[in-house]
Design an enzyme around this catalytic site. Sequence first.
Site, PDB file in Angstrom:
ATOM      1  CB  ALA A 231     -21.055 -79.165  -5.416  1.00 31.96           C
ATOM      2  CD  GLU A 234     -23.745 -80.703 -14.625  1.00 28.07           C
ATOM      3  OE1 GLU A 234     -23.961 -79.477 -14.686  1.00 28.07           O
ATOM      4  OE2 GLU A 234     -23.857 -81.461 -15.591  1.00 28.07           O
ATOM      5  CB  SER A 236     -29.427 -81.290  -7.636  1.00 27.02           C
ATOM      6  OG  SER A 236     -28.766 -81.241  -6.413  1.00 27.02           O
ATOM      7  CB  CYS A 341     -22.573 -84.767  -0.139  1.00 25.10           C
ATOM      8  SG  CYS A 341     -23.416 -83.504  -1.091  1.00 25.10           S
ATOM      9  CD  GLU A 350     -32.219 -78.861  -5.295  1.00 29.90           C
ATOM     10  OE1 GLU A 350     -31.894 -77.706  -5.024  1.00 29.90           O
ATOM     11  OE2 GLU A 350     -31.482 -79.624  -5.954  1.00 29.90           O
TER      12      GLU A 350
END
Length: 392
Positions: A231, A234, A236, A341, A350
């Site tokens: 998780a 991908e 991000s 999340c 990020e």
Amino acid sequence: MTMSEVFNDVLLADPHSGYAKMREAGRVHQATTPDGEPVWVVARYEDVRKALADNRLSLNKVNARTRGNYQSSMPPELDAHLLNMDAPDHTRLRRLVSKAFTPRRIEALRDRVHSLTKDLLDTVHGPQFDIMATLANPLPMNVICELLGIPSGSRGDFRDWTNLLISPTPGAVESSRSAMRSMHKFLVAVINDKRRCPTDDLLSAMIESRDEHEHLSESELVAMAFLILFAGYENSTHLIGNATVGLLLHPEHLAAVREGRTSVRAVVEETLRWNSPFPLGVRRFALEDLVIGGVEIPAGGRVWVSLISANHDERLFESPRDFDPSRTPAHLAFGRGIHYCLGAPLARLEAEVAITSLLDRWPHLQLSVSVEQLEWWQSFHKRGLLALPVTA
Ligand code: HEM
């Protein structure tokens, strides 16, 4: 409308049109997936919001009335993770890792994320490059692997397996099953290595929780490592790509960011609403006979709670298909409730650092292909670019 019609004809190429039709037609739709499974799709914002916090809806697939393809494709060794659990197991496991992902702990990583970003951007020589290959693919992988303590040599393999796992359209089960098996073997080997030589990272801390305090089982340990890695990479990656392309396709907003009138954070939030990397609905199973949006759903029924449909609901968002970072969207891209999340602060950090660094370094950054030439992954599981070619 059947789901397979939407899946096959519209959803893959243009999910927003498919969901717009559903929202207009009604609140909840009984439909059939391409593998013949009955499913109830929750399409409108208010119903989605409520469904995410509805404890009559379970994440645990043991509560499913029928077996779906997804059930056979996951090796049971990787099943014991947060997104397949309800309280109290979910509460116990989430507590073990949540400390590592609080906004404060993540903010402390900002300098490190900056320096990893700088290293990647330093590899660009010449006026043309691909933002996906240079930055959006490797950055989240490097960050999450550092956080967990995954050795750098094996990151390429993990990326290949993730692509196999997430790319196939429904039906292509065998390749994703084999990728799952490889991932499982890989994680077991990494965990065994760390048991022998612990280091200062999240995985070693989780191993200690397992071995010294018995806070989690061995399969929960492996599955947790899998979920965080999978998780954390991908979604991000494609948030960075989708936000950057959003700006490059909208020069007026790009100019506003460059002039300080719009923050990069606002661009990231609007991207999460406008073009989330996570396009599929989140799945739930009805624990009892219940009614959502006036539609009866039997116990064990599979429910798809569509986050991207909610995020484009015209009842809440004016001209939802427009990319407009000046709105302050109450989007549901990270879900809601106890499964909200875990990595949201990290994904935001990020993307913010990646976009800021790109814009700071290249004041004239622009797309080097037309919008029609941009290639998107053909997958129900992700919304993202294969490449993002730019001219510096
Ligand atoms: C743009 C990036 C991301 C998006 C759109 C996203 C989306 C989501 C959504 C919608 C859920 C809830 C699923 C459900 O309710 O069934 C979720 C849960 C989760 N996400 Fe993310 N995610 C992103 C980035 C990350 C990152 C960077 C991590 C890294 C740690 C991560 C780790 C998790 C975990 C562990 C869960 C399960 C939480 C729980 O069940 O308690 N995510 N994510």
